[in-house]
Design an enzyme around this catalytic site. Sequence first.
Site, PDB file in Angstrom:
ATOM      1  N   TYR A  77     -88.004 -17.421 -30.271  1.00  0.00           N
ATOM      2  CA  TYR A  77     -87.222 -18.190 -31.243  1.00  0.00           C
ATOM      3  C   TYR A  77     -87.298 -17.535 -32.621  1.00  0.00           C
ATOM      4  O   TYR A  77     -86.308 -17.447 -33.337  1.00  0.00           O
ATOM      5  CB  TYR A  77     -87.719 -19.637 -31.326  1.00  0.00           C
ATOM      6  CG  TYR A  77     -86.788 -20.508 -32.149  1.00  0.00           C
ATOM      7  CD1 TYR A  77     -85.738 -21.189 -31.530  1.00  0.00           C
ATOM      8  CD2 TYR A  77     -86.933 -20.615 -33.520  1.00  0.00           C
ATOM      9  CE1 TYR A  77     -84.853 -21.956 -32.269  1.00  0.00           C
ATOM     10  CE2 TYR A  77     -86.053 -21.386 -34.269  1.00  0.00           C
ATOM     11  CZ  TYR A  77     -85.018 -22.053 -33.645  1.00  0.00           C
ATOM     12  OH  TYR A  77     -84.138 -22.801 -34.376  1.00  0.00           O
ATOM     13  N   PHE A 129     -56.952 -13.014 -44.713  1.00  0.00           N
ATOM     14  CA  PHE A 129     -57.196 -13.076 -43.278  1.00  0.00           C
ATOM     15  C   PHE A 129     -57.379 -14.552 -42.938  1.00  0.00           C
ATOM     16  O   PHE A 129     -57.981 -15.308 -43.709  1.00  0.00           O
ATOM     17  CB  PHE A 129     -58.409 -12.243 -42.834  1.00  0.00           C
ATOM     18  CG  PHE A 129     -58.566 -12.295 -41.345  1.00  0.00           C
ATOM     19  CD1 PHE A 129     -57.675 -11.630 -40.526  1.00  0.00           C
ATOM     20  CD2 PHE A 129     -59.547 -13.071 -40.754  1.00  0.00           C
ATOM     21  CE1 PHE A 129     -57.766 -11.726 -39.143  1.00  0.00           C
ATOM     22  CE2 PHE A 129     -59.639 -13.170 -39.372  1.00  0.00           C
ATOM     23  CZ  PHE A 129     -58.746 -12.496 -38.565  1.00  0.00           C
ATOM     24  N   THR A 130     -56.880 -14.946 -41.762  1.00  0.00           N
ATOM     25  CA  THR A 130     -56.786 -16.368 -41.414  1.00  0.00           C
ATOM     26  C   THR A 130     -58.094 -17.138 -41.642  1.00  0.00           C
ATOM     27  O   THR A 130     -58.133 -18.089 -42.421  1.00  0.00           O
ATOM     28  CB  THR A 130     -56.362 -16.506 -39.942  1.00  0.00           C
ATOM     29  OG1 THR A 130     -57.222 -15.691 -39.139  1.00  0.00           O
ATOM     30  CG2 THR A 130     -54.924 -16.041 -39.749  1.00  0.00           C
ATOM     31  N   ASP A 220     -65.289  -7.093 -46.586  1.00  0.00           N
ATOM     32  CA  ASP A 220     -65.135  -7.539 -45.196  1.00  0.00           C
ATOM     33  C   ASP A 220     -65.233  -6.263 -44.355  1.00  0.00           C
ATOM     34  O   ASP A 220     -64.277  -5.492 -44.251  1.00  0.00           O
ATOM     35  CB  ASP A 220     -63.793  -8.248 -45.006  1.00  0.00           C
ATOM     36  CG  ASP A 220     -63.588  -8.715 -43.564  1.00  0.00           C
ATOM     37  OD1 ASP A 220     -64.327  -8.237 -42.668  1.00  0.00           O
ATOM     38  OD2 ASP A 220     -62.692  -9.544 -43.331  1.00  0.00           O
ATOM     39  N   LYS A 263     -65.649  -6.342 -33.651  1.00  0.00           N
ATOM     40  CA  LYS A 263     -64.679  -5.248 -33.792  1.00  0.00           C
ATOM     41  C   LYS A 263     -65.437  -3.917 -33.844  1.00  0.00           C
ATOM     42  O   LYS A 263     -65.879  -3.434 -32.819  1.00  0.00           O
ATOM     43  CB  LYS A 263     -63.801  -5.478 -35.024  1.00  0.00           C
ATOM     44  CG  LYS A 263     -62.701  -6.520 -34.820  1.00  0.00           C
ATOM     45  CD  LYS A 263     -63.168  -7.939 -34.933  1.00  0.00           C
ATOM     46  CE  LYS A 263     -62.045  -8.929 -34.993  1.00  0.00           C
ATOM     47  NZ  LYS A 263     -62.242 -10.014 -35.942  1.00  0.00           N
ATOM     48  N   ARG A 388     -48.048 -12.322 -35.467  1.00  0.00           N
ATOM     49  CA  ARG A 388     -48.584 -12.286 -36.823  1.00  0.00           C
ATOM     50  C   ARG A 388     -47.379 -12.428 -37.750  1.00  0.00           C
ATOM     51  O   ARG A 388     -46.775 -11.434 -38.148  1.00  0.00           O
ATOM     52  CB  ARG A 388     -49.319 -10.968 -37.098  1.00  0.00           C
ATOM     53  CG  ARG A 388     -50.775 -10.952 -36.641  1.00  0.00           C
ATOM     54  CD  ARG A 388     -51.599 -12.007 -37.329  1.00  0.00           C
ATOM     55  NE  ARG A 388     -53.013 -11.980 -36.987  1.00  0.00           N
ATOM     56  CZ  ARG A 388     -53.748 -13.068 -36.769  1.00  0.00           C
ATOM     57  NH1 ARG A 388     -53.187 -14.269 -36.751  1.00  0.00           N
ATOM     58  NH2 ARG A 388     -55.036 -12.985 -36.540  1.00  0.00           N
ATOM     59  N   PHE A 455     -51.742 -21.042 -35.134  1.00  0.00           N
ATOM     60  CA  PHE A 455     -51.301 -20.038 -34.158  1.00  0.00           C
ATOM     61  C   PHE A 455     -52.133 -20.050 -32.880  1.00  0.00           C
ATOM     62  O   PHE A 455     -51.639 -19.703 -31.810  1.00  0.00           O
ATOM     63  CB  PHE A 455     -51.314 -18.633 -34.784  1.00  0.00           C
ATOM     64  CG  PHE A 455     -52.664 -18.194 -35.293  1.00  0.00           C
ATOM     65  CD1 PHE A 455     -53.104 -18.581 -36.545  1.00  0.00           C
ATOM     66  CD2 PHE A 455     -53.491 -17.407 -34.508  1.00  0.00           C
ATOM     67  CE1 PHE A 455     -54.350 -18.192 -37.006  1.00  0.00           C
ATOM     68  CE2 PHE A 455     -54.736 -17.008 -34.961  1.00  0.00           C
ATOM     69  CZ  PHE A 455     -55.162 -17.410 -36.216  1.00  0.00           C
TER      70      PHE A 455
HETATM   71  C1  PLP Z   1     -62.020 -11.091 -36.788  1.00  0.00           C
HETATM   72  C2  PLP Z   1     -62.054 -11.041 -38.236  1.00  0.00           C
HETATM   73  C3  PLP Z   1     -62.810 -11.944 -38.986  1.00  0.00           C
HETATM   74  C4  PLP Z   1     -63.506 -13.147 -38.365  1.00  0.00           C
HETATM   75  O1  PLP Z   1     -64.446 -12.791 -37.441  1.00  0.00           O
HETATM   76  P1  PLP Z   1     -64.722 -13.598 -36.054  1.00  0.00           P
HETATM   77  O2  PLP Z   1     -65.790 -12.776 -35.413  1.00  0.00           O
HETATM   78  O3  PLP Z   1     -63.441 -13.605 -35.289  1.00  0.00           O
HETATM   79  O4  PLP Z   1     -65.171 -14.965 -36.404  1.00  0.00           O
HETATM   80  C5  PLP Z   1     -62.846 -11.760 -40.354  1.00  0.00           C
HETATM   81  N1  PLP Z   1     -62.169 -10.763 -40.961  1.00  0.00           N
HETATM   82  C6  PLP Z   1     -61.415  -9.895 -40.269  1.00  0.00           C
HETATM   83  C7  PLP Z   1     -60.690  -8.836 -40.982  1.00  0.00           C
HETATM   84  C8  PLP Z   1     -61.319 -10.013 -38.890  1.00  0.00           C
HETATM   85  O5  PLP Z   1     -60.536  -9.159 -38.217  1.00  0.00           O
END
Ligand code: PLP
Length: 464
Positions: A77, A129-130, A220, A263, A388, A455
């Site tokens: 943990y 970004f969303t 980011d 990613k 998109r 979406f």
């Molecule tokens: C995917 C993404 C996020 C959010 O990350 P999650 O792992 O999907 O929660 C933030 N910023 C960018 C540019 C992304 O592509």
Amino acid sequence: MALDLKKAFVPPPYKIKAIEPLYTLSHAERERAIQSAHYNTFLLPSSDVYMDLLTDSGTAAMSDYQWAGLMMGDEAYAGSLNFDHLEEAVRDVFGYRYIVPTHQGRGAEHILSKILIHSGDVIPGNMYFTTTKLHQELAGGTFSDVIIDEAHDSLSDHPFKGNVDLKKCEALVQKYTTQKIPYINLQACVNMAGGQPFSLENLKALREFSNRYQIKIILDATRVVENAHFIKVREKGYEAWPIVSIVREICSLTDGCFMSAKKDALVNIGGFLAMNDEYFFTEAKALVVIFEGLHTYGGLAGRDLEAMARGLYEATCDDRFVAHRIQQVEEFGKKLMQRDIPIVKPIGGHAVFIDAKRFLPHLSQDLFPAQALAAEIYVESGIRSMERGVVSSGRDKITGENIYPKLELVRLTIPRRVYTQEHFEYATQAIHEVYLRRNAIKGLQMTFEPKQLRFFQAHFQPIS
Ligand SMILES: *Cc1c(COP(=O)(O)O)cnc(C)c1O
């Protein structure tokens, strides 16, 4: 291993050890499937999909070294050994002092926004970004777009469409004062602009600006490796730099980062916050225990932390990885262009974006052309892509009206290390078939609309 950019073609720096079978439904079965999914590709079961280009998020093929790392999970943990490995990897590759793991990117966005944003704040960013924007809003802030104008033009072939327009930042400072601007959100390889990078020249200018006004820059870092590759091949002076050095240079010009490790860090789940500021770190540790888990696991298993640490090194320590990846995306885009399919240029790092406005000029934007096109591509081929455009943009927070973005796109997102040239050949032929009968494609109307991030779960039906 260093990359010789003079060699035009980069073969895959890996071979296939395990395969996953793919099934193909008939055309009639796919028609029924998209109906049941309410014309939203997010609602299709993956077993109904042949080639999944929905997202590059969490869809990478891990290496044998990463899989071996899963067996080395220390599932204690507190104080897991794998946390130490991750901390070491982030310090080595990015250079930040402190790291707080989270279950994925939005977990980090949540904590970051809660700490840095106060009600009434304005957060400049190089395009929204969303999930980032939503967490800013939930914390009482408002996103303000400061990306250069070229980013909103699908025909502009500016090499760094992810750049920040400093004049727009300056105008925000004049309008709101620095007190209302907690940080600038700098996204690497801007997702919604089509995977477009910023340049180091632009970041250095932004750093001067932010020093002058004492405003933080938060990166980011979700696609920072891909951004570093574009700097290497497009920006003068960095040709001979290893990718990892460019990544470090980017990070050194910022105050901290958040990352969706799903990613560029080549894992199926994971994320983190990293920073140099001790106060920020202490606050993040206090919040992560409330929302994610203890600060040494952040909602992940020990094995996930290990895979992430190994993935970070793999993505940055052999320049051929990202060079091959981006080449694969680019070759796919070129194949589509050869068949006159309108796509966003330059071709981005993680995806090829079809310009639905030019593909379906007979459909006005309130008929959701990109949503309709994604559904049509699925029915034709079993290939899953995503919208998109106006659906992703959502509604204006104040007026409640639909936001009609300039870019109305279908994203064909390429998972890392998953598909081969033959898959992309198939995809090219299928999209060309759709293009040939484009005039018969009908628009959609929305029949169910979730309040947030619509979406993902909205329902549609074809207009009669
Ligand atoms: C995917 C993404 C996020 C959010 O990350 P999650 O792992 O999907 O929660 C933030 N910023 C960018 C540019 C992304 O592509």
